[in-house]
Design an enzyme around this catalytic site. Structure first.
Site, PDB file in Angstrom:
ATOM      1  N   ARG A 136      -5.429   3.642  57.746  1.00  0.00           N
ATOM      2  CA  ARG A 136      -5.089   2.237  57.548  1.00  0.00           C
ATOM      3  C   ARG A 136      -5.998   1.290  58.291  1.00  0.00           C
ATOM      4  O   ARG A 136      -5.826   0.082  58.215  1.00  0.00           O
ATOM      5  CB  ARG A 136      -3.671   2.006  58.072  1.00  0.00           C
ATOM      6  CG  ARG A 136      -2.622   1.998  57.021  1.00  0.00           C
ATOM      7  CD  ARG A 136      -1.336   1.802  57.770  1.00  0.00           C
ATOM      8  NE  ARG A 136      -0.398   1.033  57.039  1.00  0.00           N
ATOM      9  CZ  ARG A 136       0.490   1.577  56.206  1.00  0.00           C
ATOM     10  NH1 ARG A 136       0.493   2.854  55.969  1.00  0.00           N
ATOM     11  NH2 ARG A 136       1.363   0.805  55.627  1.00  0.00           N
TER      12      ARG A 136
ATOM     13  N   LYS B  26       2.151   3.872  46.171  1.00  0.00           N
ATOM     14  CA  LYS B  26       1.556   5.065  46.789  1.00  0.00           C
ATOM     15  C   LYS B  26       2.584   6.189  46.908  1.00  0.00           C
ATOM     16  O   LYS B  26       2.311   7.333  46.570  1.00  0.00           O
ATOM     17  CB  LYS B  26       1.015   4.732  48.192  1.00  0.00           C
ATOM     18  CG  LYS B  26      -0.029   3.638  48.215  1.00  0.00           C
ATOM     19  CD  LYS B  26      -0.574   3.407  49.614  1.00  0.00           C
ATOM     20  CE  LYS B  26       0.457   2.919  50.613  1.00  0.00           C
ATOM     21  NZ  LYS B  26       1.031   1.591  50.294  1.00  0.00           N
TER      22      LYS B  26
ATOM     23  N   ARG C 179      15.004  -0.994  52.940  1.00  0.00           N
ATOM     24  CA  ARG C 179      14.236  -0.686  54.135  1.00  0.00           C
ATOM     25  C   ARG C 179      14.204  -1.907  55.048  1.00  0.00           C
ATOM     26  O   ARG C 179      14.110  -3.025  54.571  1.00  0.00           O
ATOM     27  CB  ARG C 179      12.790  -0.320  53.731  1.00  0.00           C
ATOM     28  CG  ARG C 179      12.489   1.158  53.885  1.00  0.00           C
ATOM     29  CD  ARG C 179      11.192   1.559  53.244  1.00  0.00           C
ATOM     30  NE  ARG C 179      10.005   0.940  53.837  1.00  0.00           N
ATOM     31  CZ  ARG C 179       8.755   1.295  53.542  1.00  0.00           C
ATOM     32  NH1 ARG C 179       8.534   2.252  52.663  1.00  0.00           N
ATOM     33  NH2 ARG C 179       7.720   0.689  54.093  1.00  0.00           N
TER      34      ARG C 179
ATOM     35  N   ARG D  79      12.934  -3.003  46.326  1.00  0.00           N
ATOM     36  CA  ARG D  79      13.046  -1.550  46.553  1.00  0.00           C
ATOM     37  C   ARG D  79      14.379  -1.203  47.233  1.00  0.00           C
ATOM     38  O   ARG D  79      14.835  -1.893  48.143  1.00  0.00           O
ATOM     39  CB  ARG D  79      11.904  -1.065  47.446  1.00  0.00           C
ATOM     40  CG  ARG D  79      12.066   0.408  47.850  1.00  0.00           C
ATOM     41  CD  ARG D  79      10.833   1.011  48.460  1.00  0.00           C
ATOM     42  NE  ARG D  79      10.211   0.162  49.451  1.00  0.00           N
ATOM     43  CZ  ARG D  79       8.965   0.314  49.873  1.00  0.00           C
ATOM     44  NH1 ARG D  79       8.221   1.278  49.394  1.00  0.00           N
ATOM     45  NH2 ARG D  79       8.471  -0.509  50.772  1.00  0.00           N
TER      46      ARG D  79
ATOM     47  N   ARG E 212       3.317  -7.600  56.454  1.00  0.00           N
ATOM     48  CA  ARG E 212       2.658  -6.317  56.162  1.00  0.00           C
ATOM     49  C   ARG E 212       1.443  -6.535  55.260  1.00  0.00           C
ATOM     50  O   ARG E 212       0.426  -5.871  55.418  1.00  0.00           O
ATOM     51  CB  ARG E 212       3.658  -5.360  55.501  1.00  0.00           C
ATOM     52  CG  ARG E 212       4.663  -4.805  56.509  1.00  0.00           C
ATOM     53  CD  ARG E 212       5.891  -4.256  55.825  1.00  0.00           C
ATOM     54  NE  ARG E 212       5.605  -3.191  54.908  1.00  0.00           N
ATOM     55  CZ  ARG E 212       6.376  -2.867  53.875  1.00  0.00           C
ATOM     56  NH1 ARG E 212       7.475  -3.559  53.635  1.00  0.00           N
ATOM     57  NH2 ARG E 212       6.043  -1.873  53.096  1.00  0.00           N
TER      58      ARG E 212
HETATM   59  P1  AP5 Z   1       6.431   2.633  46.520  1.00  0.00           P
HETATM   60  O1  AP5 Z   1       5.899   3.788  45.737  1.00  0.00           O
HETATM   61  O2  AP5 Z   1       7.517   2.906  47.497  1.00  0.00           O
HETATM   62  O3  AP5 Z   1       5.200   1.845  47.181  1.00  0.00           O
HETATM   63  P2  AP5 Z   1       4.271   2.188  48.424  1.00  0.00           P
HETATM   64  O4  AP5 Z   1       2.866   1.876  48.043  1.00  0.00           O
HETATM   65  O5  AP5 Z   1       4.557   3.559  48.933  1.00  0.00           O
HETATM   66  O6  AP5 Z   1       4.739   1.065  49.420  1.00  0.00           O
HETATM   67  P3  AP5 Z   1       5.133   1.127  50.959  1.00  0.00           P
HETATM   68  O7  AP5 Z   1       5.913  -0.094  51.239  1.00  0.00           O
HETATM   69  O8  AP5 Z   1       5.746   2.439  51.302  1.00  0.00           O
HETATM   70  O9  AP5 Z   1       3.716   1.036  51.603  1.00  0.00           O
HETATM   71  P4  AP5 Z   1       3.380   0.674  53.044  1.00  0.00           P
HETATM   72  O10 AP5 Z   1       1.996   1.186  53.121  1.00  0.00           O
HETATM   73  O11 AP5 Z   1       3.560  -0.733  53.414  1.00  0.00           O
HETATM   74  O12 AP5 Z   1       4.513   1.404  53.908  1.00  0.00           O
HETATM   75  P5  AP5 Z   1       4.523   2.757  54.740  1.00  0.00           P
HETATM   76  O13 AP5 Z   1       5.842   3.371  54.574  1.00  0.00           O
HETATM   77  O14 AP5 Z   1       3.316   3.560  54.464  1.00  0.00           O
HETATM   78  O15 AP5 Z   1       6.923   1.519  45.471  1.00  0.00           O
HETATM   79  C1  AP5 Z   1       7.502   0.303  45.927  1.00  0.00           C
HETATM   80  C2  AP5 Z   1       8.636  -0.132  44.976  1.00  0.00           C
HETATM   81  O16 AP5 Z   1       8.090  -0.398  43.683  1.00  0.00           O
HETATM   82  C3  AP5 Z   1       9.714   0.931  44.745  1.00  0.00           C
HETATM   83  O17 AP5 Z   1      10.944   0.313  44.587  1.00  0.00           O
HETATM   84  C4  AP5 Z   1       9.286   1.633  43.445  1.00  0.00           C
HETATM   85  O18 AP5 Z   1      10.382   2.139  42.748  1.00  0.00           O
HETATM   86  C5  AP5 Z   1       8.647   0.457  42.698  1.00  0.00           C
HETATM   87  N1  AP5 Z   1       7.515   0.902  41.864  1.00  0.00           N
HETATM   88  C6  AP5 Z   1       6.561   1.811  42.166  1.00  0.00           C
HETATM   89  N2  AP5 Z   1       5.671   1.935  41.166  1.00  0.00           N
HETATM   90  C7  AP5 Z   1       6.080   1.039  40.210  1.00  0.00           C
HETATM   91  C8  AP5 Z   1       5.561   0.680  38.933  1.00  0.00           C
HETATM   92  N3  AP5 Z   1       4.451   1.263  38.436  1.00  0.00           N
HETATM   93  N4  AP5 Z   1       6.226  -0.261  38.232  1.00  0.00           N
HETATM   94  C9  AP5 Z   1       7.355  -0.857  38.723  1.00  0.00           C
HETATM   95  N5  AP5 Z   1       7.897  -0.552  39.924  1.00  0.00           N
HETATM   96  C10 AP5 Z   1       7.253   0.388  40.659  1.00  0.00           C
HETATM   97  O19 AP5 Z   1       4.394   2.198  56.225  1.00  0.00           O
HETATM   98  C11 AP5 Z   1       5.456   1.519  56.838  1.00  0.00           C
HETATM   99  C12 AP5 Z   1       5.079   1.167  58.271  1.00  0.00           C
HETATM  100  O20 AP5 Z   1       4.822   2.370  59.017  1.00  0.00           O
HETATM  101  C13 AP5 Z   1       3.832   0.312  58.456  1.00  0.00           C
HETATM  102  O21 AP5 Z   1       4.106  -1.064  58.290  1.00  0.00           O
HETATM  103  C14 AP5 Z   1       3.434   0.686  59.878  1.00  0.00           C
HETATM  104  O22 AP5 Z   1       4.243   0.034  60.813  1.00  0.00           O
HETATM  105  C15 AP5 Z   1       3.747   2.168  59.942  1.00  0.00           C
HETATM  106  N6  AP5 Z   1       2.611   3.009  59.532  1.00  0.00           N
HETATM  107  C16 AP5 Z   1       2.568   3.841  58.455  1.00  0.00           C
HETATM  108  N7  AP5 Z   1       1.377   4.439  58.366  1.00  0.00           N
HETATM  109  C17 AP5 Z   1       0.648   3.991  59.416  1.00  0.00           C
HETATM  110  C18 AP5 Z   1      -0.675   4.243  59.852  1.00  0.00           C
HETATM  111  N8  AP5 Z   1      -1.499   5.068  59.208  1.00  0.00           N
HETATM  112  N9  AP5 Z   1      -1.110   3.584  60.968  1.00  0.00           N
HETATM  113  C19 AP5 Z   1      -0.301   2.760  61.641  1.00  0.00           C
HETATM  114  N10 AP5 Z   1       0.961   2.468  61.265  1.00  0.00           N
HETATM  115  C20 AP5 Z   1       1.435   3.084  60.167  1.00  0.00           C
HETATM  116 MG    MG Z   2       5.363   4.338  50.709  1.00  0.00          MG
END
Ligand code: AP5
Ligand code: MG
Length: 205
Positions: free
Chosen positions: A86, A15, A149, A120, A160
């Site tokens: 979410r 994402k 992270r 990552r 997660r």
């Molecule tokens: P990346 O693009 O970073 O993936 P992502 O989908 O953004 O994954 P996240 O871990 O950020 O998602 P998440 O939803 O768990 O975390 P968030 O920060 O939103 O790619 C991942 C890796 O793969 C990277 O190394 C990249 O280089 C590699 N990659 C990407 N595409 C690739 C491809 N095509 N091929 C190969 N490699 C690839 O949330 C974190 C925390 O914040 C949550 O757990 C929660 O505690 C809180 N939070 C956030 N939003 C909310 C909400 N709305 N409500 C409540 N709590 C929230």
């Molecule tokens: Mg992300």
């Protein structure tokens, strides 16, 4: 043109990678609750600090994230939402503040998700995101300062995914039922996935 986009997907689906690029290429605001919360992890709120929830892989309380998103949407002409909504109560809140032009779901299998999450690495100086297997910088100086992270350990990543299944899969199902969901296979290299999203949403038309 579609300029109010939502990118849904499990942790590690890509994402952040895809939203950043879509925001750059189509001049949209990248609204990411994860990044916003990470930048304020130790902020004291009425719910405690975001860190308490994030480091355990749990969702931060709705009141806090709804506020972040509403303020960001108010200021944006066009946006791409990454990591919000979410759960169904966040969907309801979002519906009360704006409409969406397109909802994209990035579909990636669980083994690949865990590989992406645990490999990552983030550059703390630029925020650029890398991966130990798929995408490492050439510059040794950058390699040395890369960080993992706090929530990308195997244990927290698994939690997660569990939280995703329980809270966010119903969100995906909701948009499938309303007929808005555009499903994109997220298992290709990042350029390939980008092209699929642009085609599926018709962003270049
Ligand atoms: P990346 O693009 O970073 O993936 P992502 O989908 O953004 O994954 P996240 O871990 O950020 O998602 P998440 O939803 O768990 O975390 P968030 O920060 O939103 O790619 C991942 C890796 O793969 C990277 O190394 C990249 O280089 C590699 N990659 C990407 N595409 C690739 C491809 N095509 N091929 C190969 N490699 C690839 O949330 C974190 C925390 O914040 C949550 O757990 C929660 O505690 C809180 N939070 C956030 N939003 C909310 C909400 N709305 N409500 C409540 N709590 C929230
Ligand atoms: Mg992300």
């Amino acid at each position: 043109m579609s300029n109010r986009l939502l990118l849904l997907g499990p942790p590690g689906a890509g994402k952040g990678t895809q939203s950043s690029r879509l925001a750059d290429e189509f001049d949209l605001e990248h609204i990411t609750t994860g990044d916003a919360l990470r930048a304020n992890k130790d902020m004291e709120t009425e719910y405690g600090t975001p860190r308490e929830y994030m480091d355990a892989g749990e969702l931060v309380p709705d009141g806090l994230v709804n506020e972040i998103v509403e303020a960001a949407i108010d200021e944006a002409d066009g946006f791409i939402l990454d990591g919000y909504p979410r759960n169904l109560s966040q969907v309801e809140y979002l519906d009360s503040i704006t409409e969406l032009d397109a909802v994209v779901f990035l579909d990636v299998g669980e083994d690949e998700l865990l590989r992406r999450l645990t490999g990552r690495r983030v550059d703390p100086e630029t925020g650029d995101v890398y991966h130990t297997e798929f995408n490492m910088p050439d510059d040794d100086e950058i390699v040395e300062r890369l960080e993992q992270r706090d929530d990308d350990t195997e244990e927290v990543a698994a939690e997660r995914l569990e939280v995703y299944r329980e809270n966010t899969e119903p969100v995906v199902e909701h948009y499938r039922e309303t007929g808005d969901l555009i499903e994109v296979d997220g298992e290709a290299d990042p350029d390939g996935v980008f092209d699929r999203i642009v085609d599926a949403v018709g962003l270049d038309d």
